[in-house]
Design a protein around this motif. Structure first.
Motif, PDB file in Angstrom:
ATOM      1  N   ARG A   4       0.833  -1.204   0.000  1.00  0.00           N
ATOM      2  CA  ARG A   4       0.000   0.000   0.000  1.00  0.00           C
ATOM      3  C   ARG A   4       0.864   1.249   0.000  1.00  0.00           C
ATOM      4  N   SER A   5       0.339   2.278  -0.717  1.00  0.00           N
ATOM      5  CA  SER A   5       1.004   3.570  -0.752  1.00  0.00           C
ATOM      6  C   SER A   5       0.183   4.562   0.067  1.00  0.00           C
ATOM      7  N   GLU A   6       0.285   5.847  -0.235  1.00  0.00           N
ATOM      8  CA  GLU A   6      -0.350   6.882   0.568  1.00  0.00           C
ATOM      9  C   GLU A   6      -1.868   6.735   0.555  1.00  0.00           C
ATOM     10  N   TYR A   7      -2.487   6.839   1.751  1.00  0.00           N
ATOM     11  CA  TYR A   7      -3.930   6.704   1.932  1.00  0.00           C
ATOM     12  C   TYR A   7      -4.454   5.387   1.369  1.00  0.00           C
ATOM     13  N   ASP A   8      -3.646   4.332   1.466  1.00  0.00           N
ATOM     14  CA  ASP A   8      -4.009   2.987   0.999  1.00  0.00           C
ATOM     15  C   ASP A   8      -4.248   2.935  -0.513  1.00  0.00           C
ATOM     16  N   GLU A   9      -3.746   3.915  -1.248  1.00  0.00           N
ATOM     17  CA  GLU A   9      -3.853   3.893  -2.698  1.00  0.00           C
ATOM     18  C   GLU A   9      -2.703   3.059  -3.286  1.00  0.00           C
ATOM     19  N   GLU A  10      -2.742   2.814  -4.619  1.00  0.00           N
ATOM     20  CA  GLU A  10      -1.708   2.000  -5.291  1.00  0.00           C
ATOM     21  C   GLU A  10      -1.335   2.622  -6.632  1.00  0.00           C
ATOM     22  N   PRO A  11      -0.579   3.715  -6.621  1.00  0.00           N
ATOM     23  CA  PRO A  11      -0.186   4.358  -7.891  1.00  0.00           C
ATOM     24  C   PRO A  11       0.846   3.503  -8.646  1.00  0.00           C
ATOM     25  N   ASP A  12       0.760   3.554  -9.993  1.00  0.00           N
ATOM     26  CA  ASP A  12       1.701   2.805 -10.853  1.00  0.00           C
ATOM     27  C   ASP A  12       1.793   1.344 -10.440  1.00  0.00           C
ATOM     28  N   ILE A  13       0.640   0.733 -10.154  1.00  0.00           N
ATOM     29  CA  ILE A  13       0.646  -0.602  -9.561  1.00  0.00           C
ATOM     30  C   ILE A  13       1.228  -1.663 -10.486  1.00  0.00           C
ATOM     31  N   GLU A  14       1.024  -1.515 -11.807  1.00  0.00           N
ATOM     32  CA  GLU A  14       1.534  -2.535 -12.727  1.00  0.00           C
ATOM     33  C   GLU A  14       3.069  -2.535 -12.743  1.00  0.00           C
ATOM     34  N   LYS A  15       3.669  -1.337 -12.758  1.00  0.00           N
ATOM     35  CA  LYS A  15       5.136  -1.260 -12.705  1.00  0.00           C
ATOM     36  C   LYS A  15       5.643  -1.829 -11.383  1.00  0.00           C
ATOM     37  N   ILE A  16       4.946  -1.480 -10.301  1.00  0.00           N
ATOM     38  CA  ILE A  16       5.353  -1.953  -8.982  1.00  0.00           C
ATOM     39  C   ILE A  16       5.282  -3.472  -8.922  1.00  0.00           C
ATOM     40  N   ARG A  17       4.201  -4.045  -9.438  1.00  0.00           N
ATOM     41  CA  ARG A  17       4.061  -5.507  -9.412  1.00  0.00           C
ATOM     42  C   ARG A  17       5.192  -6.185 -10.191  1.00  0.00           C
ATOM     43  N   GLY A  18       5.574  -5.603 -11.328  1.00  0.00           N
ATOM     44  CA  GLY A  18       6.677  -6.170 -12.102  1.00  0.00           C
ATOM     45  C   GLY A  18       7.973  -6.186 -11.312  1.00  0.00           C
ATOM     46  N   PHE A  19       8.258  -5.077 -10.636  1.00  0.00           N
ATOM     47  CA  PHE A  19       9.471  -5.016  -9.813  1.00  0.00           C
ATOM     48  C   PHE A  19       9.400  -6.007  -8.653  1.00  0.00           C
ATOM     49  N   LEU A  20       8.209  -6.130  -8.039  1.00  0.00           N
ATOM     50  CA  LEU A  20       8.070  -7.045  -6.906  1.00  0.00           C
ATOM     51  C   LEU A  20       8.260  -8.497  -7.336  1.00  0.00           C
ATOM     52  N   ARG A  21       7.852  -8.836  -8.569  1.00  0.00           N
ATOM     53  CA  ARG A  21       8.075 -10.200  -9.066  1.00  0.00           C
ATOM     54  C   ARG A  21       9.584 -10.470  -9.182  1.00  0.00           C
ATOM     55  N   GLN A  22      10.310  -9.490  -9.709  1.00  0.00           N
ATOM     56  CA  GLN A  22      11.771  -9.650  -9.799  1.00  0.00           C
ATOM     57  C   GLN A  22      12.376  -9.835  -8.401  1.00  0.00           C
ATOM     58  N   TRP A  23      11.895  -9.055  -7.458  1.00  0.00           N
ATOM     59  CA  TRP A  23      12.407  -9.128  -6.083  1.00  0.00           C
ATOM     60  C   TRP A  23      12.125 -10.501  -5.466  1.00  0.00           C
ATOM     61  N   GLN A  24      10.911 -11.030  -5.712  1.00  0.00           N
ATOM     62  CA  GLN A  24      10.570 -12.348  -5.168  1.00  0.00           C
ATOM     63  C   GLN A  24      11.501 -13.436  -5.725  1.00  0.00           C
ATOM     64  N   LYS A  25      11.778 -13.344  -7.038  1.00  0.00           N
ATOM     65  CA  LYS A  25      12.674 -14.344  -7.641  1.00  0.00           C
ATOM     66  C   LYS A  25      14.076 -14.259  -7.056  1.00  0.00           C
ATOM     67  N   GLU A  26      14.527 -13.037  -6.786  1.00  0.00           N
ATOM     68  CA  GLU A  26      15.882 -12.854  -6.275  1.00  0.00           C
ATOM     69  C   GLU A  26      16.001 -13.358  -4.832  1.00  0.00           C
ATOM     70  N   ILE A  27      15.045 -13.006  -3.969  1.00  0.00           N
ATOM     71  CA  ILE A  27      15.182 -13.405  -2.555  1.00  0.00           C
ATOM     72  C   ILE A  27      14.928 -14.896  -2.376  1.00  0.00           C
ATOM     73  N   LYS A  28      14.220 -15.519  -3.365  1.00  0.00           N
ATOM     74  CA  LYS A  28      14.009 -16.962  -3.249  1.00  0.00           C
ATOM     75  C   LYS A  28      15.339 -17.716  -3.285  1.00  0.00           C
ATOM     76  N   LYS A  29      16.302 -17.153  -4.020  1.00  0.00           N
ATOM     77  CA  LYS A  29      17.617 -17.790  -4.095  1.00  0.00           C
ATOM     78  C   LYS A  29      18.378 -17.651  -2.769  1.00  0.00           C
ATOM     79  N   ARG A  30      17.998 -16.661  -1.961  1.00  0.00           N
ATOM     80  CA  ARG A  30      18.752 -16.357  -0.744  1.00  0.00           C
ATOM     81  C   ARG A  30      18.171 -17.032   0.515  1.00  0.00           C
TER      82      ARG A  30
END
Length: 708
Positions: free
Chosen positions: A639-665
């Motif tokens: 969640r972002s400010e006031y529980d909104e989700e700006p640029d959510i599609e870009k954010i989701r793409g980055f979060l997928r990359q992050w999930q793949k990276e931390i899975k290795k760790r």
């Protein structure tokens, strides 16, 4: 209605389908048999001599006192004869003619159809039944009221003696230059009237009547005086009943003498051999302003909102009237209170006698101990509805010390001398507990201003009540002119609260007792405004310290995962906070619940989930998104400010990359914790479904990103 006779005659049948009526005349009773597709549904009966009506429900085999349309339409609130005419059909012309002849029109203007006639007959009969019932009820009450004995002959004399304390007046007649004395009823010239101290009598002076020698109050500017109060009579009625009568009284003095006008408002009938209620209440259905009303105008309802207040009790006949009733615990004490002229809420005491068995003993303590004001306040502290006592006395105390909760007999004697009430008793108890003393002047000031220990608790550890009184009085003269003590006390408390927020040394006398309270208060307000953000930061830091103590190990767990969970690319950064304070700041900056809800700190402590910060690479220190992530990398919320989700599609793409990276760790402990966290997540979802919390479930479903 001759029910057995009617049922002994079988219903005349029909061969037609639909809703059909067949008629019978059994003596003077017209019977309408209601058939629906050749099935008998009911038999409506009307006595053509009296108009009495009811119907027999064939399906349930019961009789019902209801109209024809109820039997046919089952709608008692909407009667339309046109509906019945459209739906119902007589089996043959002879059936219809039989009904027409039995139910004749009441007036020449009446509609000609049979269903309208039936409705008029039903309405007339129902109105007659209501009138008879109302008249019977009225007659029953009037017969009961007729048994009430008359008011005693000396009632007026007793009222002037007890309620007016024998007050007498002398009214001036300008025309005759004379005074009329209400004590003896005689008129004498002005020259004979002098003040008790000597000299010519003036308005409101005390003087001696030259004829009867009574002390009177001189009135030169008014021709009458009035005093209103309430009196109570408890009298025997019959062997089984007695009555408590509450009378509004107006005492009047004028040049013509004295007189009393009464308006009896409430009568309580006490039952000696009762089965349900020991008391029945009747109210006058005229307003109090109507003095000397008709004694029969009483009913069980209270349209004029008559009320029982503190009253004087007429002493004669009380013992005999209460004997054998539910209130006989008062039969010895009430006459003593009445003889002493005590003005109390006797009605509440009667009720308390049923619910508080120790109340009569405590009232006797107070009366015989001469605690007059405490006696009144104790009676007033009883609930009219429940009869329970809500004051501060210990009713079950075995002695007066236990009742007052005062160990020092000298304080009890002092309490009697100043005629104290609940407020003074509270402060004497404070003296008993703290070993401090309060002088009489301060006690009386605290009582007048209704200052309680709770209201002054913020300063009592640094100043005694006498110092507080003098300080407030000085501020009223200098800084808060025309303001009440309560206003000054509230401003003082507010000022010390702000000093605490500003981290000033409030134990310093220069701080907690400023010379000019209003000026120092206004300065503190302005300083708080200027340092608003700094103060909020201090408060958040204090809250974070409390959270750290309440959830030990949470910050250590965040430190353990920092190396595995932190990540960045060209656009975004994932950070792991080092302190709980940072999480609270993040929640405050983005205006969502992460920093204010303790459940997130509890989950971190239990290693169920962690809180991470997502920031833009171009502004790494500015809050952007808050992430709640499980040990295995599964994201529960973002969640972002006031529980909104700006640029959510870009954010989701980055979060997928992050999930793949931390899975290795991840290590084995992370995977074990991830399995436990998934089970707790499912349990939480099941609880939300049971509570039907659709909004939260939908939000969790939208945010959920399982680690692949």
């Amino acid at each position: 209605m001759k029910r057995k006779t009617i049922l002994a005659h079988p219903a005349s049948e029909t061969r037609k389908k639909g809703e059909i009526l067949t008629t019978q005349l059994i003596g003077n009773i017209l019977v309408l048999n209601y058939w629906n597709d050749r099935v008998l549904r009911g038999r409506y009966c009307m006595n053509t001599a009296t108009g009495e009506y009811e119907y027999w429900d064939a399906a349930r085999n019961v009789w019902r006192q209801a109209r024809l349309n109820t039997m046919v339409e089952h709608d008692p609130w909407c009667y339309r004869s046109i509906n019945l005419k459209k739906r119902l059909e007589f089996d043959c012309p002879e059936d219809e003619q039989r009904a027409e002849n039995a139910i004749a029109p009441k007036t020449k203007w009446q509609e000609s159809d049979i269903f309208s006639r039936i409705y008029d007959w039903e309405s007339d009969y129902s109105g007659q039944v209501r009138d008879n019932r109302r008249m019977s009820h009225r007659n029953r009450i009037e017969r009961l009221m007729a048994q009430i004995p008359p008011i005693p002959d000396d009632f007026t004399e007793w009222l002037f003696r007890v309620a007016a304390h024998g007050q007498e007046y002398a009214f001036y007649d300008k025309t005759g230059a004379s005074y009329s004395c209400t004590a003896c009823g005689n008129t004498s010239p002005e020259q004979k009237w002098e003040r008790a101290e000597g000299g010519k009598a003036r308005h409101n002076d005390r003087a001696i009547c030259p004829i009867c020698g009574e002390a009177v109050t001189v009135k030169r500017r008014t021709d009458h005086m009035t005093y209103e109060t309430q009196a109570m009579l408890i009298q025997n009625m019959t062997l089984d009943t007695s009555v408590s009568r509450h009378i509004d009284v107006k005492l009047q003095w004028s040049a013509g003498g004295k007189k009393t006008v009464c308006s009896e408002g409430i009568r309580l009938i006490f039952q000696r051999n009762y089965k349900v209620r020991p008391t029945k209440i009747y109210y006058a259905y005229i307003n109090k302003s109507c003095w000397d009303p008709d004694p029969a105008c009483f009913d069980e309802h209270n349209p004029c909102n008559r009320r029982i207040r503190e009253t004087y009790l007429y002493p004669e006949g009380v013992r005999e009237a209460l004997k054998g009733t539910a209130y006989d615990v008062w039969m010895d004490l009430f006459p003593q209170l009445a003889e002493a002229g005590k003005k109390l809420d006797y009605n509440k005491l009667l009720i308390a006698g049923l619910r508080e068995p120790d109340m009569p003993r405590v009232i006797e303590y107070l009366f015989k101990g001469r605690f007059s004001r405490m006696l009144r306040e104790t009676a007033a502290a009883v609930s009219t509805w429940s009869g329970r006592y809500s004051g501060s006395l210990a009713l079950d105390g075995e002695c007066i010390e236990d009742v007052f909760a005062l160990e020092d007999r000298q304080k009890i004697n002092r309490f009697r001398q100043i005629d104290g009430g609940e407020q003074i008793l509270e402060w004497l108890r404070w003296c008993d507990h703290t070993g401090k003393r309060i002088d009489d002047v301060t006690l009386q000031w605290l009582d007048r201003q209704k200052m309680s220990e709770e209201q002054m608790s913020f300063i009592l550890d640094r100043m005694n009540p006498c110092q507080i009184m003098h300080y407030i009085q000085r501020q009223q003269k200098e800084s808060y002119k025309g303001k009440s003590c309560y206003v000054v006390l509230t401003a003082w408390k507010d000022y010390l609260s702000m000093c605490g927020r500003l981290r000033k040394h409030t134990e310093d006398e220069m701080i907690f007792r400023p010379r000019e309270l209003k000026r120092r208060h206004d300065e503190a307000v302005e300083e708080c405004r200027i340092r608003q953000e700094e103060l909020k930061e201090i408060e958040r830091e204090q809250a974070a310290d409390r959270m750290r103590d309440k959830y030990p190990g949470a910050e250590e767990h965040l430190a353990e995962i920092r190396e595995r969970y932190e990540y960045r690319d060209d656009q975004y950064i994932i950070r792991v906070p080092a302190r709980l304070m940072e999480i609270m700041q993040e929640g405050a900056a983005l205006h969502h619940c992460v920093g204010s809800s303790e459940r997130y700190f509890e989950r971190i402590m239990q290693k169920e989930t962690y809180i991470c910060f997502l920031r833009r690479a171009e502004a790494p220190d500015k809050p952007y998104y808050t992430i709640e992530v499980e040990p295995g990398g599964t994201i529960r919320q973002h969640r972002s400010e006031y529980d909104e989700e700006p640029d959510i599609e870009k954010i989701r793409g980055f979060l997928r990359q992050w999930q793949k990276e931390i899975k290795k760790r991840l290590n084995e402990e992370d995977r074990r914790l991830a399995h436990i966290s998934a089970q707790k997540r499912q349990q939480n979802i099941n609880e939300l479904r049971e509570k039907n919390n659709i909004r939260v479930l939908k939000g969790l479903e939208e945010d959920f990103m399982e680690a692949i």
